[in-house]
Design an enzyme around this catalytic site. Structure first.
Site, PDB file in Angstrom:
ATOM      1  N   ASP A  12      -3.944   9.688  24.685  1.00  0.00           N
ATOM      2  CA  ASP A  12      -3.039   8.591  24.340  1.00  0.00           C
ATOM      3  C   ASP A  12      -3.917   7.362  24.132  1.00  0.00           C
ATOM      4  O   ASP A  12      -5.085   7.348  24.525  1.00  0.00           O
ATOM      5  CB  ASP A  12      -2.045   8.359  25.494  1.00  0.00           C
ATOM      6  CG  ASP A  12      -1.116   7.177  25.246  1.00  0.00           C
ATOM      7  OD1 ASP A  12      -0.681   6.989  24.089  1.00  0.00           O
ATOM      8  OD2 ASP A  12      -0.837   6.417  26.190  1.00  0.00           O
ATOM      9  N   SER A  13      -3.328   6.318  23.554  1.00  0.00           N
ATOM     10  CA  SER A  13      -4.074   5.073  23.408  1.00  0.00           C
ATOM     11  C   SER A  13      -4.393   4.473  24.778  1.00  0.00           C
ATOM     12  O   SER A  13      -5.332   3.701  24.906  1.00  0.00           O
ATOM     13  CB  SER A  13      -3.246   4.082  22.600  1.00  0.00           C
ATOM     14  OG  SER A  13      -1.988   3.898  23.228  1.00  0.00           O
ATOM     15  N   GLY A  45      -0.450   0.871  18.409  1.00  0.00           N
ATOM     16  CA  GLY A  45       0.832   0.653  17.712  1.00  0.00           C
ATOM     17  C   GLY A  45       0.838  -0.465  16.693  1.00  0.00           C
ATOM     18  O   GLY A  45       1.697  -0.512  15.819  1.00  0.00           O
ATOM     19  N   CYS A  75       1.029  10.565  22.438  1.00  0.00           N
ATOM     20  CA  CYS A  75       1.217   9.211  21.910  1.00  0.00           C
ATOM     21  C   CYS A  75       2.007   9.359  20.619  1.00  0.00           C
ATOM     22  O   CYS A  75       1.587  10.112  19.718  1.00  0.00           O
ATOM     23  CB  CYS A  75      -0.149   8.584  21.642  1.00  0.00           C
ATOM     24  SG  CYS A  75      -0.081   6.993  20.800  1.00  0.00           S
ATOM     25  N   ASN A  76       3.121   8.684  20.534  1.00  0.00           N
ATOM     26  CA  ASN A  76       3.954   8.795  19.328  1.00  0.00           C
ATOM     27  C   ASN A  76       3.259   8.208  18.118  1.00  0.00           C
ATOM     28  O   ASN A  76       3.376   8.717  17.011  1.00  0.00           O
ATOM     29  CB  ASN A  76       5.277   8.067  19.550  1.00  0.00           C
ATOM     30  CG  ASN A  76       6.179   8.785  20.521  1.00  0.00           C
ATOM     31  OD1 ASN A  76       7.111   9.460  20.136  1.00  0.00           O
ATOM     32  ND2 ASN A  76       5.902   8.666  21.811  1.00  0.00           N
ATOM     33  N   THR A  77       2.530   7.106  18.341  1.00  0.00           N
ATOM     34  CA  THR A  77       1.867   6.430  17.235  1.00  0.00           C
ATOM     35  C   THR A  77       0.790   7.343  16.641  1.00  0.00           C
ATOM     36  O   THR A  77       0.708   7.519  15.418  1.00  0.00           O
ATOM     37  CB  THR A  77       1.230   5.115  17.745  1.00  0.00           C
ATOM     38  OG1 THR A  77       2.237   4.379  18.447  1.00  0.00           O
ATOM     39  CG2 THR A  77       0.674   4.290  16.627  1.00  0.00           C
ATOM     40  N   GLU A 153       2.488  -2.064  30.893  1.00  0.00           N
ATOM     41  CA  GLU A 153       1.092  -2.190  31.327  1.00  0.00           C
ATOM     42  C   GLU A 153       0.950  -3.272  32.403  1.00  0.00           C
ATOM     43  O   GLU A 153       0.075  -3.207  33.254  1.00  0.00           O
ATOM     44  CB  GLU A 153       0.184  -2.547  30.136  1.00  0.00           C
ATOM     45  CG  GLU A 153       0.238  -1.553  28.981  1.00  0.00           C
ATOM     46  CD  GLU A 153      -0.711  -0.375  29.115  1.00  0.00           C
ATOM     47  OE1 GLU A 153      -1.658  -0.484  29.890  1.00  0.00           O
ATOM     48  OE2 GLU A 153      -0.480   0.653  28.442  1.00  0.00           O
ATOM     49  N   CYS A 185       8.078   6.282  22.307  1.00  0.00           N
ATOM     50  CA  CYS A 185       6.759   5.794  22.708  1.00  0.00           C
ATOM     51  C   CYS A 185       6.569   6.301  24.128  1.00  0.00           C
ATOM     52  O   CYS A 185       7.504   6.234  24.934  1.00  0.00           O
ATOM     53  CB  CYS A 185       6.732   4.266  22.666  1.00  0.00           C
ATOM     54  SG  CYS A 185       5.258   3.555  23.420  1.00  0.00           S
ATOM     55  N   HIS A 187       5.194   5.174  26.619  1.00  0.00           N
ATOM     56  CA  HIS A 187       5.367   4.199  27.700  1.00  0.00           C
ATOM     57  C   HIS A 187       6.842   4.045  28.100  1.00  0.00           C
ATOM     58  O   HIS A 187       7.139   3.629  29.213  1.00  0.00           O
ATOM     59  CB  HIS A 187       4.888   2.810  27.258  1.00  0.00           C
ATOM     60  CG  HIS A 187       3.410   2.620  27.281  1.00  0.00           C
ATOM     61  ND1 HIS A 187       2.575   3.239  26.386  1.00  0.00           N
ATOM     62  CD2 HIS A 187       2.613   1.871  28.088  1.00  0.00           C
ATOM     63  CE1 HIS A 187       1.324   2.867  26.631  1.00  0.00           C
ATOM     64  NE2 HIS A 187       1.325   2.041  27.661  1.00  0.00           N
TER      65      HIS A 187
HETATM   66  N1  DGL Z   1       1.772   5.183  23.905  1.00  0.00           N
HETATM   67  C1  DGL Z   1       1.820   4.815  22.511  1.00  0.00           C
HETATM   68  C2  DGL Z   1       2.955   5.570  21.790  1.00  0.00           C
HETATM   69  O1  DGL Z   1       3.520   6.508  22.320  1.00  0.00           O
HETATM   70  C3  DGL Z   1       2.004   3.345  22.260  1.00  0.00           C
HETATM   71  C4  DGL Z   1       1.004   2.414  22.865  1.00  0.00           C
HETATM   72  C5  DGL Z   1       0.136   1.694  21.835  1.00  0.00           C
HETATM   73  O2  DGL Z   1       0.629   0.916  21.008  1.00  0.00           O
HETATM   74  O3  DGL Z   1      -1.041   1.952  21.867  1.00  0.00           O
HETATM   75  O4  DGL Z   1       3.263   5.237  20.661  1.00  0.00           O
END
Ligand code: DGL
Length: 270
Positions: A12-13, A45, A75-77, A153, A185, A187
């Site tokens: 993930d990011s 993102g 990570c969705n992004t 965060e 996302c 998070h």
């Molecule tokens: N966890 C990332 C997601 O699922 C988003 C966090 C980011 O912007 O890096 O998209």
């Protein structure tokens, strides 16, 4: 069939993908995991698809070299970017978008679905495409929520300010009549309580993690019985980050609760 005891890799990011690791850890009782949080380059993102793709390829390369048998893009992004531009990889790659889309369609009686995500995920319309690939007639509303990741965060999951922002983001979709909301996302599951408060009992919240865990288990011929005694001691989690900041540890502990979190180990990707 012999059991392949190589770990499953995730990236993930940052640490949001730990919500996915948590679901995998409790659904796949025999698996070990290596989690890579690209905390040095977070957030993804708000970055361009080209930059996110480059980061993804480096993360995947790193995990493959660590000997993982499969990689979950937690990570969705990042999933969005990889879905838009498929590559050939040495190991199977799982994204979080398709299981989330399938789960939302199952949950939605009215086929009126809202998607919440980062700017990059929403701009790429990845959930819209995945939902329409299964059900053309579904109506999908989208909302970018760039303020939510920093709030998680910062540890402000249960805070009036966060709930106010959630209200601001959800109101147009609720007014439009969605009955299902995709937390697009990794998070956002940390904000589930706030989403529930604002959306109310008639809206189903969907996150991909559980559906994804079941898909991986089925693909690996794994027993998913949650009562199955985990092979404790024989499996483990390695948590790697690209930035050494220990401030992430506290957030990691909250996201993984009640599962214990090992020390974060800083790594260099290049
Ligand atoms: N966890 C990332 C997601 O699922 C988003 C966090 C980011 O912007 O890096 O998209």
């Amino acid at each position: 069939m012999s059991f392949d005891d190589r770990p499953i890799g995730l990236f993930d990011s940052g640490i949001g993908g730990l919500t996915v690791l948590k679901a995998l850890w409790s659904t796949l009782p025999n698996e070990s995991f290596i989690y890579l949080g690209d905390t040095a380059r977070l957030p993804y993102g708000s970055k361009s698809p080209q930059t996110i793709e480059r980061y993804c390829l480096q993360n995947i390369d790193f995990l493959v070299k660590r000997g993982v048998k499969a990689i979950v893009v937690a990570c969705n992004t990042a999933s969005t970017v990889l879905l838009d531009k498929p590559h050939e990889f040495a190991v199977p790659i799982y994204n979080v978008i398709e299981p989330g889309a399938r789960e939302a369609l199952k949950a939605s009686a009215k086929k009126q679905i809202g998607v919440l995500g980062t700017k990059a995920t929403i701009a790429a319309r990845s959930y819209v495409k995945a939902i329409h690939a299964i059900e053309r007639g579904a109506t999908v509303y989208q909302q970018p929520c760039p303020l939510l990741v920093p709030l998680v965060e910062e540890g402000l999951e249960d805070d009036p300010i966060t709930n106010l922002i959630i209200y601001r983001y959800l109101q147009p979709m609720l007014q439009a009549g969605v009955d299902t909301l995709i937390l697009g996302c990794t998070h956002y599951p940390a904000l589930r309580l706030g989403f529930e408060k604002v959306a109310g009992p008639n809206v189903t919240l969907v996150d991909s993690a559980q559906a994804l865990a079941h898909q991986i288990g089925a693909d690996m011929g794994q027993e998913l019985n949650p009562k199955l005694k985990p092979s404790a001691g024989r499996r483990g989690i390695e948590l790697l980050t690209t930035d050494a900041a220990q401030s992430f540890l506290e957030v990691a502990q909250r996201l993984m609760h009640p599962h214990p979190v090992p020390e974060l180990v800083a790594v260099d990707l290049i």
